[in-house]
Scaffold this motif. Sequence first.
Motif, PDB file in Angstrom:
ATOM      1  N   ILE A 190       0.831  -1.208   0.000  1.00  0.00           N
ATOM      2  CA  ILE A 190       0.000   0.000   0.000  1.00  0.00           C
ATOM      3  C   ILE A 190       0.864   1.256   0.000  1.00  0.00           C
ATOM      4  O   ILE A 190       0.660   2.183  -0.789  1.00  0.00           O
ATOM      5  N   LEU A 191       1.895   1.257   0.881  1.00  0.00           N
ATOM      6  CA  LEU A 191       2.722   2.459   0.990  1.00  0.00           C
ATOM      7  C   LEU A 191       3.558   2.679  -0.272  1.00  0.00           C
ATOM      8  O   LEU A 191       3.726   3.816  -0.719  1.00  0.00           O
ATOM      9  N   ASN A 192       4.076   1.557  -0.857  1.00  0.00           N
ATOM     10  CA  ASN A 192       4.842   1.687  -2.089  1.00  0.00           C
ATOM     11  C   ASN A 192       3.999   2.335  -3.178  1.00  0.00           C
ATOM     12  O   ASN A 192       4.455   3.200  -3.917  1.00  0.00           O
ATOM     13  N   GLN A 193       2.742   1.897  -3.222  1.00  0.00           N
ATOM     14  CA  GLN A 193       1.851   2.443  -4.240  1.00  0.00           C
ATOM     15  C   GLN A 193       1.592   3.925  -3.976  1.00  0.00           C
ATOM     16  O   GLN A 193       1.689   4.749  -4.875  1.00  0.00           O
ATOM     17  N   ARG A 194       1.298   4.244  -2.731  1.00  0.00           N
ATOM     18  CA  ARG A 194       0.963   5.630  -2.396  1.00  0.00           C
ATOM     19  C   ARG A 194       2.162   6.550  -2.564  1.00  0.00           C
ATOM     20  O   ARG A 194       2.033   7.691  -2.942  1.00  0.00           O
ATOM     21  N   HIS A 195       3.360   6.043  -2.239  1.00  0.00           N
ATOM     22  CA  HIS A 195       4.556   6.893  -2.323  1.00  0.00           C
ATOM     23  C   HIS A 195       5.251   6.772  -3.664  1.00  0.00           C
ATOM     24  O   HIS A 195       6.304   7.351  -3.878  1.00  0.00           O
ATOM     25  N   GLY A 196       4.651   5.916  -4.543  1.00  0.00           N
ATOM     26  CA  GLY A 196       5.217   5.778  -5.886  1.00  0.00           C
ATOM     27  C   GLY A 196       6.595   5.147  -5.878  1.00  0.00           C
ATOM     28  O   GLY A 196       7.522   5.573  -6.567  1.00  0.00           O
ATOM     29  N   ILE A 197       6.787   4.134  -5.055  1.00  0.00           N
ATOM     30  CA  ILE A 197       8.110   3.495  -4.973  1.00  0.00           C
ATOM     31  C   ILE A 197       8.110   2.225  -5.796  1.00  0.00           C
ATOM     32  O   ILE A 197       7.251   1.359  -5.651  1.00  0.00           O
ATOM     33  N   THR A 198       9.086   2.101  -6.692  1.00  0.00           N
ATOM     34  CA  THR A 198       9.145   0.925  -7.553  1.00  0.00           C
ATOM     35  C   THR A 198      10.362   0.068  -7.255  1.00  0.00           C
ATOM     36  O   THR A 198      10.436  -1.093  -7.615  1.00  0.00           O
ATOM     37  N   ASN A 199      11.356   0.659  -6.624  1.00  0.00           N
ATOM     38  CA  ASN A 199      12.545  -0.145  -6.316  1.00  0.00           C
ATOM     39  C   ASN A 199      12.490  -0.595  -4.846  1.00  0.00           C
ATOM     40  O   ASN A 199      11.499  -0.434  -4.167  1.00  0.00           O
ATOM     41  N   ASP A 200      13.603  -1.155  -4.386  1.00  0.00           N
ATOM     42  CA  ASP A 200      13.605  -1.600  -2.995  1.00  0.00           C
ATOM     43  C   ASP A 200      14.308  -0.577  -2.115  1.00  0.00           C
ATOM     44  O   ASP A 200      15.045  -0.901  -1.208  1.00  0.00           O
ATOM     45  N   ASN A 201      14.078   0.679  -2.406  1.00  0.00           N
ATOM     46  CA  ASN A 201      14.696   1.743  -1.614  1.00  0.00           C
ATOM     47  C   ASN A 201      13.617   2.705  -1.139  1.00  0.00           C
ATOM     48  O   ASN A 201      13.523   3.821  -1.620  1.00  0.00           O
ATOM     49  N   PRO A 202      12.777   2.255  -0.221  1.00  0.00           N
ATOM     50  CA  PRO A 202      11.600   3.039   0.147  1.00  0.00           C
ATOM     51  C   PRO A 202      11.957   4.227   1.024  1.00  0.00           C
ATOM     52  O   PRO A 202      13.061   4.303   1.560  1.00  0.00           O
ATOM     53  N   ASP A 203      11.006   5.140   1.165  1.00  0.00           N
ATOM     54  CA  ASP A 203      11.243   6.302   2.011  1.00  0.00           C
ATOM     55  C   ASP A 203      10.639   6.122   3.399  1.00  0.00           C
ATOM     56  O   ASP A 203      10.336   7.066   4.096  1.00  0.00           O
ATOM     57  N   TYR A 204      10.425   4.885   3.739  1.00  0.00           N
ATOM     58  CA  TYR A 204       9.928   4.597   5.107  1.00  0.00           C
ATOM     59  C   TYR A 204      10.599   3.312   5.565  1.00  0.00           C
ATOM     60  O   TYR A 204      11.245   2.605   4.785  1.00  0.00           O
ATOM     61  N   ARG A 205      10.414   3.062   6.818  1.00  0.00           N
ATOM     62  CA  ARG A 205      11.081   1.901   7.405  1.00  0.00           C
ATOM     63  C   ARG A 205      10.038   1.160   8.237  1.00  0.00           C
ATOM     64  O   ARG A 205       9.249   1.809   8.939  1.00  0.00           O
ATOM     65  N   ILE A 206       9.999  -0.152   8.122  1.00  0.00           N
ATOM     66  CA  ILE A 206       9.055  -0.914   8.942  1.00  0.00           C
ATOM     67  C   ILE A 206       9.841  -1.742   9.948  1.00  0.00           C
ATOM     68  O   ILE A 206      10.724  -2.518   9.585  1.00  0.00           O
TER      69      ILE A 206
END
Lengths: 415, 292
Positions: free
Chosen positions: A258-274
């Motif tokens: 969900i977050l990847n989609q909302r933040h437009g992340i396509t690679n494995d370098n997200p702008d959040y951390r779980i």
Amino acid sequence: MNQFEILRFALRGLLANKMRSSLTTLGILIGVAAVIMLVAVGEGSSQSIQKNIQRLGANTLTISPQFSGGGGGGLRGGGRGGNTGPRTQARQLSLADAKALTDRTLAPSVRSVSPVVTASSPATTYGAASHTISQFVGTYPSYFEAVNKPVAEGTYFFNDDVLAARKVVVLGRTVVEELFGSVDPIGKQVSVSGVPFTVVGVLKEAGSSGMQDADDVAIAPLPAVQQSLSGFGSLNSIVVQATGAEATTAAQSEVTAILNQRHGITNDNPDYRILNQATLQETVSQATGTFTVLLGAVAAISLLVGGIGITNIMLVTVTERTREIGIRKAIGAPRSAILGQFLLEATLLSLVGGLSGVLVAFIGTRFTVAGIEPVLVPSSVALALGVSVGIGLFFGSYPANRAAKLRPIQALRHE
Amino acid sequence: MSAPPVLRVRGLVKEYGEGDARVRALRGVDLDIERGDYVAIMGASGSGKSTLMNILGCLDVPSSGTYEIDGSDVGRLDERRLAILRNRRVGFVFQSFNLIPRMSALANVELPLVYGGIGQAERRARALAALEQVGLTDRVHHEPNQLSGGQQQRVAVARALVTAPALLLADEPTGNLDTASTEDVLEILDRLSVSGRTIVLITHENDVAARAKRVIRLVDGAVVEDRRQAPVDGPPPRLSGHDRADQDRADQDRADQDRADQDRADQGPAGQEPAEPGPANRDSAEDGAAAR
């Protein structure tokens, strides 16, 4: 020639040199006790760490922003060409993100979502007393359950309070003690950075975990904190509770999607951390397991040294009693009887040492060692005892064999 | 005689050491010993008599030659059977007693029976009977260091007898004893001979040898003399002339002195064993007297 007679000879042999026997036994005793106690201390510390992690909340994922990552923002066309360059625009976590995670169809494994803002160290006063709360949290009521912070006195705040942005607060035990002393805080008003909040409840004491005092905390409805303290910016974190322990991994992948989609992340370098509580727990238990093994290995060395002590003493005994062995052989002792006698002497030494080592360890683990309550591991008791008897057999067999192999005339001529 | 001899030795050779340092202790000894015989083996020190005795007692193995006890070839026995043989067929009395320290006389005498697998009650009864035979009923619970030399040797004799062995071997049993104790031990041996026990004894004292039915003299590892003094199935010579006993006892001290002189003369320059009673022996003689 029965086993009982051999046992009698062995006991007689040991009792003939009480001092020597007891010192040898002491070596094994220390080894066995060290193995059991150190493993128990390792296990105890491992369990206490696990408990501390569990106290942070079970089955939860904590999502926090990470500024090094980022999605395909507006600057993608800036010639950087692709997703590997440094991010200049990382999206913060927003309330909308949190709301999106509550979607029952996209995220069936998620039980509750609590957006969190934290006001940094606001000064709080009640009457003349003043205290700087280290963690002032604005969130939803589901937060209490997710992070495992039950209320001991008074009540929680509810969804109504959140909607109406009521200025109510639930305080941690440390804050109550600092501000109110012995006065009942429920219904009283405290001033947080000049803004009045009404105390509705007091959290159950959590105890300090490591550096941080987990009781130096205040929890209030999210909009109330945003209005008065932190402003309506981004969220500091989102706490997601999964539907069960086995659902945390599923929840993590749903949240990620969900977050990847909302933040437009396509690679494995997200702008959040779980931060997954379950994986954390696993990692920590692996680390503490290594720690326990290390302690056990150190103790095992002392057990080995004790075993060498047995060989040494048995060699001395055999040399000293060579003549006696010769006499016994001359009057018809079979090789097996001589072998049995000395092997049994060695085994008795290590068995008595092992058993008293277990006893010492049982007593020793009743005390708190360096703030850790040792936890007896039954398998370590069995192992230490088994190894000590094995050591007796192994290290005793060389001297015993030497004694048994002596030719009678050689043994009799020995001086 | 139709029955096989208790001992049959053929071509027994024992060598020690290698190469230039090789010593031939026995150079082909042939020997038959009949059941009920009382044999004294004599010889100067270095004549190989102790080596022969150790081989007869299955404590040592010969370099070559055969050795049979009761018709079974000892050289072919494995370690386990050898232990059984030592336990049941042979009783050994050593010059230096060889009792196990810190064990009572009774426990020492019981020991062969323990290894023989005899039950506790029977063991005790037989050990007490053996101790009674050697006249130590009042010393059963004493440990070796509480006993005089003579008493220790009598315990050792009891230990050798307790399994009722076919053969009693004694390696200079009186070598470390004073005259009174020597007499005690020799009397026990005489009695055993009368009761039909086969005895082989090593000595270098003529009047000990005089009590045997047969005397064998060894020189340089070979038999040089084999003299019969009394028939195999009769009593030992000493007991056939009973009246001599008292006078002998009275003359003992003087005889001792004479014997010592004679031994020295016999052995010549090669003789190295002290034949006269040394100071240690005198001490133990006094101890023996005190214990009585």
